[in-house]
Design an enzyme around this catalytic site. Structure first.
Site, short mmCIF file in Angstrom:
data_model
loop_
_atom_site.label_atom_id
_atom_site.label_comp_id
_atom_site.label_asym_id
_atom_site.label_seq_id
_atom_site.Cartn_x
_atom_site.Cartn_y
_atom_site.Cartn_z
N SER A 1 0.82 -1.20 0.00
CA SER A 1 0.00 0.00 0.00
C SER A 1 0.87 1.27 0.00
O SER A 1 1.61 1.50 -0.94
CB SER A 1 -0.97 -0.04 1.18
OG SER A 1 -1.97 0.94 1.06
N ASP B 1 -9.84 -4.24 -4.82
CA ASP B 1 -9.25 -3.35 -3.82
C ASP B 1 -10.04 -2.03 -3.79
O ASP B 1 -10.06 -1.30 -4.77
CB ASP B 1 -7.79 -3.08 -4.19
CG ASP B 1 -7.02 -2.38 -3.09
OD1 ASP B 1 -7.63 -1.59 -2.34
OD2 ASP B 1 -5.81 -2.62 -2.97
N HIS C 1 -8.04 -5.19 -0.38
CA HIS C 1 -6.76 -4.55 -0.05
C HIS C 1 -6.06 -5.43 0.99
O HIS C 1 -6.10 -5.13 2.19
CB HIS C 1 -7.04 -3.15 0.50
CG HIS C 1 -5.82 -2.26 0.54
ND1 HIS C 1 -5.11 -1.91 -0.58
CD2 HIS C 1 -5.22 -1.63 1.59
CE1 HIS C 1 -4.11 -1.10 -0.23
NE2 HIS C 1 -4.16 -0.92 1.07
#
Length: 224
Positions: A120, A174, A205
């Protein structure tokens, strides 16, 4: 230039006297503990001694979360992620990550034996820092993130990592960093001539078992 203190890290070594290292950057609001448990699941080849370094990002206010302070590599200003970017924060964290690479160099591990990895926001820092690093790295592992300051990559990148393999992986569902944001990063990296190994998974995610297998294969290859 003031010398900033090194980030606090969790370290996991797969053997004594490590010859290789993986510096793995967590996502927004997490910390170094997030990915440390994954090391045994990677089942890296026996006899390969690797030091995994999981740094904790600094605690700072994050605009998109109402200014709440949390561990963050840089501020996130808008949901779109790239329309307004925290240039200064990204570059400060870049220096902090480079300092961790230098520490591994000082401990006897050359940059060519170091993989930079991240999830991320940590993925964004991995791509940003890896493209600009002045010494060749073993590989870049970029999970569920994107290439920040993308318009500057072409002029700021360093030729040292022009041929460094990049593992880019993303969840199809996601909701945090949408798949089109990852796809745009993939297209940009390929246009710049990078060797990108692209994987998508039917997940949000997060990380899934198939991805862990693919990460293991990538690390086994680039840390050979």
């Amino acid at each position: 230039m003031t010398h900033q203190p090194l980030l606090e890290c969790i370290e996991v070594e797969t053997g004594s006297n490590p010859t290789h290292a993986v510096i793995w950057l967590h996502g927004l609001g997490a910390d170094g503990n997030d990915f440390a448990p994954i090391v045994p699941e990677l089942r890296l080849p026996a006899g390969r001694s690797v030091r995994f370094v999981f740094p904790h990002a600094p605690v700072q206010p994050v605009t998109i979360n109402g200014g709440m302070a949390m561990r963050s590599w840089y501020d996130i200003l808008v949901p779109n992620l790239v329309r307004m970017e925290d240039d200064r924060g990204i570059r400060e964290s870049e220096q902090a990550v480079l300092a961790l690479i230098r520490r591994e160099n000082d401990r006897g591990i050359p940059s060519a034996n170091i993989v930079l990895a991240g999830f991320s926001q940590g993925c964004a820092m991995t791509l940003h820092t890896g493209l600009r690093a002045t010494e060749k790295l073993a590989g870049l592992m970029a999970l569920s993130g994107y290439l920040p300051l993308a318009d500057l990559a072409a002029t700021e990148r360093n030729p040292a990592n022009a041929s460094t393999p990049i593992f880019l992986a993303h969840g199809l569902y996601d909701p945090v960093v949408t798949i089109d944001r990852a796809q745009a990063s993939l297209d940009r990296l390929k246009a710049l001539g990078y060797q990108v190994e692209w994987h998508t998974y039917p997940m949000p995610h997060s990380v899934c078992p198939q991805e862990i297998q693919d990460i293991s294969a990538f690390l086994s290859k680039v840390l050979a």
